[in-house]
Structures are given as structure tokens and as C-alpha cells.
Design an enzyme around this catalytic site. Structure first.
Site, PDB file in Angstrom:
ATOM      1  N   HIS A  28      -1.729   0.889  -9.712  1.00  0.00           N
ATOM      2  CA  HIS A  28      -2.366  -0.090  -8.827  1.00  0.00           C
ATOM      3  C   HIS A  28      -3.055  -1.200  -9.635  1.00  0.00           C
ATOM      4  O   HIS A  28      -4.229  -1.510  -9.439  1.00  0.00           O
ATOM      5  CB  HIS A  28      -3.383   0.594  -7.904  1.00  0.00           C
ATOM      6  CG  HIS A  28      -3.605  -0.152  -6.621  1.00  0.00           C
ATOM      7  ND1 HIS A  28      -3.953   0.478  -5.436  1.00  0.00           N
ATOM      8  CD2 HIS A  28      -3.540  -1.482  -6.320  1.00  0.00           C
ATOM      9  CE1 HIS A  28      -4.080  -0.428  -4.480  1.00  0.00           C
ATOM     10  NE2 HIS A  28      -3.852  -1.625  -4.999  1.00  0.00           N
TER      11      HIS A  28
ATOM     12  N   ARG B 228       0.849  -1.173   0.000  1.00  0.00           N
ATOM     13  CA  ARG B 228       0.000   0.000   0.000  1.00  0.00           C
ATOM     14  C   ARG B 228       0.894   1.236   0.000  1.00  0.00           C
ATOM     15  O   ARG B 228       1.988   1.230   0.557  1.00  0.00           O
ATOM     16  CB  ARG B 228      -0.927   0.021   1.230  1.00  0.00           C
ATOM     17  CG  ARG B 228      -2.084  -0.969   1.170  1.00  0.00           C
ATOM     18  CD  ARG B 228      -3.074  -0.589   0.082  1.00  0.00           C
ATOM     19  NE  ARG B 228      -4.237  -1.473   0.041  1.00  0.00           N
ATOM     20  CZ  ARG B 228      -4.317  -2.570  -0.685  1.00  0.00           C
ATOM     21  NH1 ARG B 228      -3.272  -2.937  -1.427  1.00  0.00           N
ATOM     22  NH2 ARG B 228      -5.403  -3.301  -0.682  1.00  0.00           N
TER      23      ARG B 228
ATOM     24  N   GLU C  29      -2.923   8.463  -3.631  1.00  0.00           N
ATOM     25  CA  GLU C  29      -3.358   7.616  -4.743  1.00  0.00           C
ATOM     26  C   GLU C  29      -4.804   7.941  -5.091  1.00  0.00           C
ATOM     27  O   GLU C  29      -5.648   7.941  -4.194  1.00  0.00           O
ATOM     28  CB  GLU C  29      -3.221   6.146  -4.352  1.00  0.00           C
ATOM     29  CG  GLU C  29      -3.419   5.183  -5.503  1.00  0.00           C
ATOM     30  CD  GLU C  29      -3.174   3.735  -5.128  1.00  0.00           C
ATOM     31  OE1 GLU C  29      -4.086   2.909  -5.339  1.00  0.00           O
ATOM     32  OE2 GLU C  29      -2.067   3.433  -4.617  1.00  0.00           O
TER      33      GLU C  29
END
Length: 302
Positions: A265, A218, A246
Site C-alpha cells: 500500500h 482498495r 491488509e
């Protein structure tokens, strides 16, 4: 039994089950009626807006089954008595494959060669190589195991680190001593208060010259400002599938930092993940309907 599912594909594999009423909610449309009657919710891949308020309305909820391994968005807001399960295992293949591809791409300088190709330039030179490297996997769980299987044959030494030490796997307390010898450091830890910002300036400074940081965990695990500063000096390289913030906004200095490969991602976004997710969802619902123990139940911090 009323359930919310994130897609038509999920509905197709679940709604033939007896006494199951499906509604598709992918997070982009208005919230369907009857939130208080939903007994099982399978949220979409990206957490929906207004999640705390929505969960507060779901007074009949008994099972929340994510389609991700991470559950940090949901855990703080669940009422007592709601079982939380994650999708551990379904993204292992895709994420492990991305990690191998990313480390090779950075070491063999593929992004630079693609840039040269677009300009029609023949830029012959030696590059780095994965062979004979030490790959340090930080957060050695099911994805780490899948990654190690894919690294078999690349002639590397794999060093494993997990929250709890066990035979063949180092504990997190040993990480500072292991970092300086690693050529590639792969982050696979979950997002928890303990892992937030763990890759800080000190962590990065302990990495050897020319080492590659691979983040498939993450974005919150890495101190972005510290990483930008370290990359700016050209001492280390990085491959990132996740960032903080993000999505990474236009003009952010990480976009133009030297020696970094960024993907949006997508590590676990593959047909294999979709197939395995649908298989897990059906098996979980069958277990739930039969009153059998569920898989991947989250009982602690993770």
C-alpha cells in the site's frame, strides 16, 4: 480554534494561522486531552483504533479533513453537521506512477529477473510488453486522468469506465462487455458497498488469457479467494498495492500465488503526495477560517 493534525509537518504549515491551536495526534500516542473541543480534525493516514468512540467524544467537531481520497472509515460515524472532505488529487501522481510501473514490471517480468539476478542466473527469454495493449481503467476519476496522461506515449489504447457514463467514458453497466478485450485492467474505484467484491470469480473469468489485473483501489474491491484461485491456474497476472486482508498476514496464499506482484500500500506514499497534502491542508484551513466554500466536500456515498 482547536485542531488536531497528524504530523509536525502539518502543524508547521497550519499553526501560524490566527486563532489556531494545534495538537499533533498521529494515532500511535494516547489520545490528547480536550477531544470535545476539537473543531477541525485531520486524521493520520491510517485510521486510528477506536474511531467510532473517539468521534462520539468529539462533540465540537465541525470539519474532518482526511489526507486520503478514501473516506469509508469515517462516513458512517460522523455526527450531523460535520463536514467531511477528502484529499482528492494529492495522491494522483504517485498512484498513477505506481500503476504504470506495476503493469510494466509484471508484463516485462521484472520480479522474475530480480530473482534470477540474486541467483546469478542469465535467464534470457521473450516477455510481454505494454505497447499495443488495451488498458481498461475502472473508476475513471482524477487518478485515472493522471494515469492516462502517463500512458500517453506508451502506444496503448485506453478505455475508460466510471460510475456515471459521459462522453468518452463508459458506464459501469458496460464493464462486462469491455473486460474480454482488455490486456490490462486497472482498478481505481472507491471503497463503497457497491464496489465491495466487484472483482469476483465471474469478473476474473471474463478477463482474457494473459491479462494483468492492477489494483490501486482498495483490497475490498477484489474477492481474494477468487483471485488466488485464478492466479493458481496461471491464466492471468496481477499487481496489487492493496489486499484483503491488509496488511497481508504471513503465510497467506496470495504471497506465493504465481504471477502476482505485491507492494504494501505504497502507491501514494511519496514526497510529492506529502507536498501536495500540506498545500491542500493550508488552503482548506484558510477557506474554513474565511467562511469560504471548501474543496472536496463529500456530499453523497462518495
Amino acid at each position: 480554534m482547536k485542531i488536531w493534525v497528524p504530523s509536525k509537518a502539518a502543524a508547521d504549515v497550519l499553526c501560524d494561522l490566527p486563532e489556531v491551536e494545534c495538537a499533533v495526534y498521529d494515532g500511535t500516542e494516547p489520545v490528547p486531552e480536550g477531544a470535545e473541543r476539537v473543531e477541525v480534525w485531520i486524521p493520520p493516514l491510517t485510521p486510528v483504533a477506536g474511531l467510532p468512540d473517539l468521534l462520539a467524544r468529539m462533540t465540537g467537531l465541525r470539519l474532518l479533513q482526511t489526507v486520503t481520497a478514501g473516506v469509508d472509515a469515517y462516513r458512517p460515524h460522523l455526527a450531523e453537521g460535520v463536514t467531511l472532505c477528502n484529499a482528492r488529487g494529492v495522491h494522483d501522481a504517485g498512484t498513477a506512477e505506481w500503476a504504470v510501473g506495476a503493469m510494466i514490471a509484471v508484463l516485462r517480468e521484472f520480479p522474475g529477473f530480480v530473482h534470477a539476478q540474486r541467483k546469478g542466473e542469465w535467464t534470457y527469454h521473450h516477455t510481454g510488453v505494454l505497447a499495443d495493449s488495451t488498458v481498461l481503467i475502472v473508476g475513471y476519476g482524477s487518478i485515472g486522468e493522471a494515469l492516462e496522461r502517463r500512458l500517453d506515449g506508451f502506444e496503448v489504447d485506453v478505455v475508460r469506465v466510471a460510475r456515471t457514463a459521459r462522453p468518452g467514458v463508459h458506464g459501469m453497466d458496460e464493464l462486462p462487455a469491455l473486460l474480454p478485450a482488455a490486456d490490462v485492467v486497472v482498478l481505481l474505484v472507491p471503497s463503497t458497498p457497491e464496489t465491495a467484491g466487484m472483482v469476483d470469480a465471474g469478473f476474473l473469468a471474463a478477463m482474457k488469457d494473459g491479462a494483468v489485473l492492477v489494483n490501486a483501489a482498495r483490497g475490498s474491491v477484489v474477492d481474494t479467494a477468487a483471485l488466488v484461485a485464478e492466479l493458481g491456474g496461471g491464466r492471468i497476472l496481477a499487481a496489487l498495492d492493496v489486499t484483503d486482508p491488509e496488511p497481508l498476514p504471513e503465510g497467506h496464499p496470495l504471497w506465493s500465488a504465481p504471477g502476482v506482484l505485491i507492494t504494501p500500500h505504497v502507491a501514494g506514499s511519496s514526497p510529492a503526495s506529502v507536498r501536495r497534502t500540506l498545500k491542500l491542508l493550508r488552503s482548506q484551513l484558510l477557506r474554513y477560517l474565511a467562511g469560504e466554500p471548501l474543496k472536496n466536500v463529500i456530499t453523497g456515498s462518495y
